[in-house]
Design a protein around this motif. Sequence first.
Motif: not given
Length: 87
Positions: A6-13, A23-29, A34-40
């Motif tokens: 949902l965050w990715l879709l909101w940023i893209s929109r 342009q993929p999001p490059r913010g540290i947050g 994304s790293a935490v989601c990938l780990a889970f």
Amino acid sequence: MALWLLWLLWISRARAPEHRGFQPPRGIGFVTFSAVCLAFAMYHSYTFLKLAGVIIHLKVFDKPVPPGVIVFTMFGSGPWSIVIMAC
């Protein structure tokens, strides 16, 4: 995972009116989340595939297939599916 999507879709929109292409999001947050989601997601895949050997019962020539063989087959199919999708 759903929050990440949902965050990715909101940023893209939000960037859609600019029409500069994606342009993929490059913010540290976003990168940290994304790293935490990938780990889970990886942990979920690992635990589910380990459980698959207990859940799935196969018989070949009236002999049960050991759970270890089923798990090995599941883990082995992952890299092959990536190779096939990349081609």
